[in-house]
Write a protein that holds these residues in place. Structure first.
Motif, PDB file in Angstrom:
ATOM      1  N   ALA A 110       0.829  -1.208   0.000  1.00  7.51           N
ATOM      2  CA  ALA A 110       0.000   0.000   0.000  1.00  7.51           C
ATOM      3  C   ALA A 110       0.862   1.256   0.000  1.00  7.51           C
ATOM      4  CB  ALA A 110      -0.929  -0.005   1.218  1.00  7.51           C
ATOM      5  N   SER A 111       1.981   1.209   0.730  1.00  8.64           N
ATOM      6  CA  SER A 111       2.871   2.371   0.760  1.00  8.64           C
ATOM      7  C   SER A 111       3.494   2.629  -0.603  1.00  8.64           C
ATOM      8  CB  SER A 111       3.966   2.158   1.810  1.00  8.64           C
ATOM      9  OG  SER A 111       3.402   1.963   3.093  1.00  8.64           O
ATOM     10  N   ILE A 112       3.913   1.561  -1.279  1.00 12.94           N
ATOM     11  CA  ILE A 112       4.495   1.715  -2.625  1.00 12.94           C
ATOM     12  C   ILE A 112       3.474   2.323  -3.580  1.00 12.94           C
ATOM     13  CG2 ILE A 112       5.363   0.459  -4.622  1.00 12.94           C
ATOM     14  CD1 ILE A 112       7.440   0.650  -2.532  1.00 12.94           C
ATOM     15  N   VAL A 113       2.248   1.811  -3.556  1.00  6.96           N
ATOM     16  CA  VAL A 113       1.196   2.330  -4.443  1.00  6.96           C
ATOM     17  C   VAL A 113       0.875   3.784  -4.102  1.00  6.96           C
ATOM     18  CG1 VAL A 113      -1.223   2.081  -5.124  1.00  6.96           C
ATOM     19  CG2 VAL A 113       0.217   0.053  -4.868  1.00  6.96           C
ATOM     20  N   ALA A 114       0.823   4.107  -2.809  1.00  3.88           N
ATOM     21  CA  ALA A 114       0.504   5.475  -2.400  1.00  3.88           C
ATOM     22  C   ALA A 114       1.580   6.458  -2.864  1.00  3.88           C
ATOM     23  CB  ALA A 114       0.340   5.536  -0.886  1.00  3.88           C
ATOM     24  N   VAL A 115       2.849   6.089  -2.731  1.00  3.72           N
ATOM     25  CA  VAL A 115       3.938   6.962  -3.195  1.00  3.72           C
ATOM     26  C   VAL A 115       3.857   7.159  -4.705  1.00  3.72           C
ATOM     27  CG1 VAL A 115       6.441   7.133  -3.471  1.00  3.72           C
ATOM     28  CG2 VAL A 115       5.476   6.443  -1.276  1.00  3.72           C
ATOM     29  N   PHE A 116       3.557   6.085  -5.420  1.00  4.17           N
ATOM     30  CA  PHE A 116       3.430   6.179  -6.880  1.00  4.17           C
ATOM     31  C   PHE A 116       2.280   7.112  -7.273  1.00  4.17           C
ATOM     32  CE2 PHE A 116       1.586   4.514 -10.867  1.00  4.17           C
ATOM     33  CZ  PHE A 116       2.670   4.748 -11.712  1.00  4.17           C
ATOM     34  N   LEU A 117       1.150   7.008  -6.572  1.00  2.00           N
ATOM     35  CA  LEU A 117       0.010   7.881  -6.875  1.00  2.00           C
ATOM     36  C   LEU A 117       0.318   9.343  -6.540  1.00  2.00           C
ATOM     37  CD1 LEU A 117      -2.994   5.685  -5.647  1.00  2.00           C
ATOM     38  CD2 LEU A 117      -2.263   6.117  -8.000  1.00  2.00           C
ATOM     39  N   LEU A 118       1.033   9.574  -5.443  1.00  2.00           N
ATOM     40  CA  LEU A 118       1.403  10.949  -5.100  1.00  2.00           C
ATOM     41  C   LEU A 118       2.342  11.540  -6.153  1.00  2.00           C
ATOM     42  CD1 LEU A 118       1.961  10.874  -1.231  1.00  2.00           C
ATOM     43  CD2 LEU A 118       0.115  11.972  -2.483  1.00  2.00           C
ATOM     44  N   VAL A 119       3.272  10.727  -6.648  1.00  4.50           N
ATOM     45  CA  VAL A 119       4.167  11.202  -7.713  1.00  4.50           C
ATOM     46  C   VAL A 119       3.373  11.533  -8.972  1.00  4.50           C
ATOM     47  CG1 VAL A 119       6.062  10.529  -9.238  1.00  4.50           C
ATOM     48  CG2 VAL A 119       6.187  10.013  -6.801  1.00  4.50           C
ATOM     49  N   LEU A 120       2.393  10.692  -9.307  1.00  5.00           N
ATOM     50  CA  LEU A 120       1.542  10.984 -10.461  1.00  5.00           C
ATOM     51  C   LEU A 120       0.753  12.275 -10.255  1.00  5.00           C
ATOM     52  CD1 LEU A 120       0.003   7.576 -11.627  1.00  5.00           C
ATOM     53  CD2 LEU A 120       1.695   8.992 -12.804  1.00  5.00           C
ATOM     54  N   LEU A 121       0.259  12.478  -9.032  1.00  4.62           N
ATOM     55  CA  LEU A 121      -0.503  13.695  -8.730  1.00  4.62           C
ATOM     56  C   LEU A 121       0.366  14.940  -8.917  1.00  4.62           C
ATOM     57  CD1 LEU A 121      -3.356  14.506  -7.574  1.00  4.62           C
ATOM     58  CD2 LEU A 121      -2.229  14.669  -5.359  1.00  4.62           C
ATOM     59  N   VAL A 122       1.584  14.880  -8.394  1.00  3.09           N
ATOM     60  CA  VAL A 122       2.496  16.020  -8.538  1.00  3.09           C
ATOM     61  C   VAL A 122       2.867  16.228 -10.005  1.00  3.09           C
ATOM     62  CG1 VAL A 122       4.778  16.894  -7.930  1.00  3.09           C
ATOM     63  CG2 VAL A 122       3.376  15.764  -6.199  1.00  3.09           C
ATOM     64  N   ALA A 123       3.064  15.134 -10.756  1.00  4.27           N
ATOM     65  CA  ALA A 123       3.393  15.256 -12.178  1.00  4.27           C
ATOM     66  C   ALA A 123       2.248  15.905 -12.956  1.00  4.27           C
ATOM     67  CB  ALA A 123       3.717  13.878 -12.754  1.00  4.27           C
ATOM     68  N   PHE A 124       1.022  15.524 -12.626  1.00  3.35           N
ATOM     69  CA  PHE A 124      -0.139  16.146 -13.281  1.00  3.35           C
ATOM     70  C   PHE A 124      -0.199  17.639 -12.962  1.00  3.35           C
ATOM     71  CE2 PHE A 124      -4.616  17.450 -13.104  1.00  3.35           C
ATOM     72  CZ  PHE A 124      -5.007  17.169 -14.412  1.00  3.35           C
ATOM     73  N   TYR A 125       0.117  17.995 -11.731  1.00  7.78           N
ATOM     74  CA  TYR A 125       0.128  19.408 -11.337  1.00  7.78           C
ATOM     75  C   TYR A 125       1.188  20.187 -12.116  1.00  7.78           C
ATOM     76  CZ  TYR A 125       0.912  23.482  -8.316  1.00  7.78           C
ATOM     77  OH  TYR A 125       1.084  24.752  -7.834  1.00  7.78           O
ATOM     78  N   VAL A 126       2.367  19.589 -12.272  1.00  7.30           N
ATOM     79  CA  VAL A 126       3.445  20.255 -13.000  1.00  7.30           C
ATOM     80  C   VAL A 126       3.063  20.463 -14.462  1.00  7.30           C
ATOM     81  CG1 VAL A 126       5.827  20.011 -13.802  1.00  7.30           C
ATOM     82  CG2 VAL A 126       5.237  19.419 -11.443  1.00  7.30           C
ATOM     83  N   VAL A 127       2.486  19.443 -15.081  1.00  8.22           N
ATOM     84  CA  VAL A 127       2.077  19.561 -16.493  1.00  8.22           C
ATOM     85  C   VAL A 127       1.023  20.653 -16.657  1.00  8.22           C
ATOM     86  CG1 VAL A 127       0.918  18.352 -18.386  1.00  8.22           C
ATOM     87  CG2 VAL A 127       2.690  17.188 -17.066  1.00  8.22           C
ATOM     88  N   HIS A 128       0.054  20.685 -15.745  1.00  9.04           N
ATOM     89  CA  HIS A 128      -0.991  21.713 -15.835  1.00  9.04           C
ATOM     90  C   HIS A 128      -0.401  23.111 -15.653  1.00  9.04           C
ATOM     91  CE1 HIS A 128      -4.867  23.707 -15.256  1.00  9.04           C
ATOM     92  NE2 HIS A 128      -4.360  24.270 -14.174  1.00  9.04           N
ATOM     93  N   CYS A 129       0.519  23.265 -14.716  1.00  9.55           N
ATOM     94  CA  CYS A 129       1.110  24.586 -14.471  1.00  9.55           C
ATOM     95  C   CYS A 129       1.927  25.062 -15.668  1.00  9.55           C
ATOM     96  CB  CYS A 129       1.989  24.540 -13.223  1.00  9.55           C
ATOM     97  SG  CYS A 129       1.087  24.254 -11.684  1.00  9.55           S
TER      98      CYS A 129
END
Length: 722
Positions: free
Chosen positions: A480-499
C-alpha cells in the motif's frame, strides 16, 4: 563515549549535508519560478502586458527620469481631461519605488538595462523571492520538508503565474512576496504588504491566541510595535494618509491593540483581575459600541463588497463592472490551484497535530482567503499562497508516513540499526533488542557496582515508549505504501504539467490596443478599460482611465455610448473629444469587447443620469443585438460604432461572440467618421465630424453683416460673442 561521539559527528555531518542540499533545492526553485514565467517573452517579445501595467510603467519612467520629489508632486494633465490627476497622491508607490530602486542599482553597477526591461522582469524576479518567503513561513509551521514542498508548489501555481508573468508589471508582482514575508516576520518574532488583508488577518490571529489561552510576552512584542510602526509608516504614504486611522478597515488592528494591552495588564496584576471570557466579551462590546458611534466607521466600496457580495451591484456599479470583482466559478478553482484544492483539507488536519501558534495562523489564513476568493475572483491570488502552504504540509506529511513505512519493512534496513542511524524509531527498536539480550546473558553470580547498574539503566530510559508505539502504529503495509507513493508522484506530475501549460498558453499572451508616438494634443474617448494603455502607448490625452476615481466622469462617457448618435456627439463635443475608440470582437470571437461590457455602461450612466434606463435596452429581460433587439439598443452609439459596415465582412453580419446575425445591418453615420479599423476589426477609431450647421450659420451671418451694422449702431448695443 567514542561511539556516542561518532554518532553525534555523524548526525552533525548529516545535518550540514541536509542544509546544503536544502539551499541548492531552494536555488533551483527560484530558477524554476523565474524561468516558467518567461514564455511570454519567448513566444512574443519583451513588452508590457494588459492595461494597468502600462500606467505603472509610465509612472516608473517619470520616476527614473525626474526623481522622487517630482514624482510626489506630479500632476498629470494627459488623463481625466479636463480635470487631470495628482499622481503622487493617488497611487500606491510600492511597485514603482521597487522597480526604480532596481533600475538605479543596476545602473550603478554599469548594467545599462532600460526601464521597460526592468519593468518586464520585475514580476518573475519577485516570484522567486515569494517562493523563498513561502519556504521560510512553512518551515516555521511544519519543518524543512514541508517548506521546500510549499515553495515548489508556489513557484508553479497558475493563480500566481497569471499575475507575475514577464511583462505583467502590476502591484501583485511585489505584493504577494511582501504579504508572505510579512506573515513570516510576524510568526518569527512571536512591513510592507497586502495592506488591508494583512492589517486584519494578523489582529484576528492575535485575538484567536488570546481567546484560546495562548497569550505570551512574545505575542505582545510581535504585535504591539507592528501596529504603532505600521500605522505611522502607512500614514506617510500620500494615498493612505489619515485613512490609516479614520477608516473602519483599520478598526480590527486598533481594537485588538487595546485588547492585548488589557490582557497584558490582567496578566501583570495577578489575583486582582481574572481573564475570563465574559469580561473580554463585555469589553469588546463596549469598544464596538464606542467606535460605532464615532465618525471613523466609514468603509470603502471594495471592503463592503467583501462583507456583502451584493453591495457593489446594488449601489456602486462601477466596482461591480470590473471582471476581477466578480465571484469565481468552480472551474476557475481547478484552473488556478488545480489539485491543491483537494490537498488543502489534509493540510488543515495536519496543522491540528499538534496545534501551535504558527499552525493556527495558517488555518485562519486559509479560512479567510477561501471566503474572500469566493466573493471576488481577484482574491484567488491571495488564496494561492495559503493553498500551497497547506498542500506542501499535506504532501510532506504523506511522503514521510509512506517512506517510513517502506523503510521499516525493507529487509536491508530492518536488520541493523547502523545502516540508518538517523531514523530515531529504528534506533529505538534495535536498542531495546540489544538491551534485552544483554540482560538475558547476565548471570545472577555476577555482581555489579551501582555505577554500572545506572549505565545499564540509562539506555532503557532514553527511548520513550509512547513515541515507539505511535511510529509503529503509523506503519502501513508495504504494498500500500508503494502504491501510495506512486500515486502521489503521479498527482504532482499532473500538477506540473498543468502549471506549465497554463504558463505557456493561458497566461502569456499580451493584450495591446494601439501604438502611436505622435503628440498632437488630441483627446480620445473610450471606455475606462483602455485609458491607461491609450495614454502610455498612443501618447494621447484621455477622458477616463482605469483609476476610476471620478464616477460622474465615467458615467458621462457611459451615457454618451448609450445615447443616440446626435446626443452622443453633443456630449463628446462638450468634452472637446476628437476621436472615439471602441474594441469589437464580433469578427474574431474576442469575448471581452465593448458590446459585452455595454450593459455596465448603461448601469453606470443611469446611476448618474436617470434618463438612461436599463430596461430600454433589454427585450423581455434579455440582452440582444439581433432582429429582436429594442429600438433603443439598435440606435445607440455603441451599437453603431461596433457594427458599422460589419455586413461587408461576410454578407450576413454574423457576430461570432454573440453567435447570431445582428439586427440592423445597413445604416450610415451622420456625426462620426470612420478613420481606422484594424485587420481583424478589434480596434475601431472614429472621428467627430465638425458642426457643419453652425459653420453655415456663420457664413449666412457674414453675408448679412453690412445690412445689420446700421441697425446695431442705431440701437447702440453690443452682441455677446458667446
Amino acid at each position: 563515549m567514542a561511539a556516542s561521539d561518532a554518532h553525534k559527528g555523524d548526525v552533525s555531518m548529516r545535518n550540514a549535508f541536509g542544509s546544503v542540499l536544502a539551499f541548492l533545492i531552494l536555488l533551483l526553485i527560484g530558477v524554476l519560478a523565474f524561468s516558467i514565467r518567461l514564455f511570454s517573452v519567448i513566444k512574443y517579445e519583451s513588452v508590457i502586458h494588459e492595461f494597468d501595467p502600462y500606467f505603472n510603467y509610465r509612472v516608473t519612467q517619470f520616476l527614473t527620469k525626474n526623481g522622487i520629489y517630482d514624482f510626489w508632486n506630479w500632476f498629470d494633465d494627459r488623463t481625466w481631461y479636463p480635470l487631470g490627476r495628482v499622481i503622487g497622491g493617488t497611487v500606491y508607490p510600492g511597485l514603482t519605488l521597487t522597480a526604480g530602486t532596481l533600475y538605479w542599482l543596476l545602473h550603478s553597477l554599469n548594467i545599462p538595462l532600460s526601464v521597460e526591461t526592468v519593468c518586464v522582469f520585475t514580476a518573475p524576479i519577485f516570484s522567486a523571492f515569494a517562493s523563498w518567503a513561502t519556504y521560510l513561513l512553512t518551515k516555521e509551521v511544519k519543518g524543512v520538508g514541508a517548506g521546500l514542498t510549499a515553495a515548489a508548489l508556489l513557484a508553479m501555481v497558475p493563480s500566481y503565474i497569471s499575475r507575475s508573468v514577464a511583462g505583467s508589471y502590476d502591484n501583485e508582482a511585489v505584493a504577494i512576496f511582501a504579504l508572505i514575508f510579512t506573515f513570516y516576520l510576524y510568526l518569527k518574532v512571536c512591513s510592507w504588504g497586502g495592506y488591508t488583508f494583512i492589517i486584519n488577518l494578523i489582529p484576528m490571529h492575535v485575538l484567536l491566541c488570546i481567546v484560546t489561552g495562548r497569550y505570551s510576552s512574545r505575542l505582545y512584542i510581535a504585535y504591539a510595535p507592528l501596529v504603532v510602526l505600521g500605522t505611522l509608516l502607512a500614514a506617510l504614504v500620500p494615498v493612505v494618509g489619515f485613512n490609516a486611522v479614520m477608516t473602519s478597515e483599520h478598526f480590527a488592528s486598533f481594537l485588538v491593540f487595546i485588547i492585548i494591552h488589557v490582557v497584558a495588564l490582567v496578566y501583570y496584576i495577578k489575583g486582582i483581575l481574572s481573564p475570563k471570557m465574559a469580561v473580554c466579551c463585555a469589553m469588546v462590546a463596549v469598544l464596538i459600541a464606542l467606535v460605532a458611534s464615532s465618525p471613523t466607521k466609514g468603509w470603502s466600496g471594495r471592503s463592503l463588497s467583501l462583507l456583502d457580495p451584493t453591495y457593489a451591484s446594488k449601489y456602486i456599479p462601477i466596482i461591480a463592472s470590473v471582471s476581477e470583482h466578480q465571484p469565481p466559478t468552480w472551474p476557475s478553482y481547478f484552473m488556478d490551484i488545480n489539485v491543491l484544492a483537494f490537498l488543502i483539507p489534509a493540510g488543515i488536519i495536519a496543522c491540528f497535530s499538534p496545534l501551535s501558534d504558527a499552525s493556527s495562523f495558517v488555518v485562519l489564513y486559509i479560512v479567510l482567503s477561501v471566503y474572500f476568493s469566493g466573493v471576488m475572483v481577484r482574491l484567488m491570488l491571495v488564496l494561492a499562497p495559503a493553498a500551497c502552504i497547506l498542500s506542501g504540509i499535506a504532501l510532506s506529511q504523506a511522503f514521510d508516513v509512506f517512506t517510513r513505512s517502506i523503510k521499516f519493512q525493507l529487509p536491508s534496513l530492518s536488520d541493523h540499526s547502523h545502516i540508518d542511524a538517523g531514523d530515531a524509531s529504528s534506533e529505538n527498536v534495535v536498542l531495546d533488542d540489544t538491551i534485552k539480550t544483554d540482560k538475558s546473558e547476565d548471570t545472577p553470580k555476577e555482581r555489579t557496582t551501582k555505577r554500572s547498574k545506572k549505565k545499564e539503566k540509562e539506555p532503557v530510559e532514553k527511548p520513550p515508549s509512547k513515541s515507539q508505539l505511535k511510529k509503529r502504529l503509523s506503519v502501513l503495509p508495504f504494498e500500500a505504501s508503494i502504491v501510495a507513493v506512486f500515486l502521489l508522484v503521479l498527482l504532482v506530475a499532473f500538477y506540473v504539467v498543468h502549471c506549465v501549460w497554463a504558463a505557456a498558453e493561458a497566461y502569456s499572451a499580451p493584450s495591446i490596443v494601439l501604438t502611436s508616438h505622435s503628440n498632437d494634443g488630441l483627446h480620445v474617448a473610450s471606455w475606462w478599460d483602455y485609458g491607461y494603455q491609450t495614454t502610455a502607448m498612443a501618447n494621447r490625452t484621455v477622458i477616463v482611465d482605469n483609476n476610476t476615481w471620478n464616477n460622474t466622469h465615467i458615467a458621462t462617457v457611459g451615457t454618451a455610448m448609450s445615447s443616440p448618435e446626435k446626443a452622443a456627439w453633443e456630449i463628446f463635443h462638450s468634452l472637446d473629444v476628437k476621436y472615439v475608440l471602441v474594441v469589437f470582437g464580433g469578427l474574431v470571437g474576442y469575448p471581452s469587447d465593448d458590446i459585452n461590457k455595454f450593459l455596465w455602461m448603461v448601469r453606470i450612466g443611469g446611476g448618474v443620469f436617470p434618463h438612461i434606463k436599463e430596461p430600454d435596452y433589454l427585450r423581455d429581460g434579455q440582452y440582444r443585438i439581433d432582429s429582436m433587439a429594442t429600438p433603443t439598443m439598435l440606435n445607440c452609439l455603441m451599437y453603431k460604432l461596433s457594427y458599422y459596415r460589419f455586413v461587408e465582412t461576410d454578407g450576413k453580419a454574423f457576430d461570432r461572440v454573440r453567435r447570431t446575425e445582428i439586427g440592423k445591418k445597413y445604416f450610415k453615420l451622420t456625426h462620426f467618421e470612420e478613420v481606422f479599423t484594424t485587420h481583424h476589426w478589434m480596434v475601431r477609431i472614429y472621428k467627430l465630424k465638425p458642426p457643419k450647421n453652425r459653420i453655415r450659420g456663420k457664413s449666412k451671418k457674414s453675408k448679412s453683416k453690412t445690412s445689420s451694422t446700421t441697425t446695431s449702431k442705431r440701437k447702440g448695443t453690443r452682441r455677446n460673442p458667446f
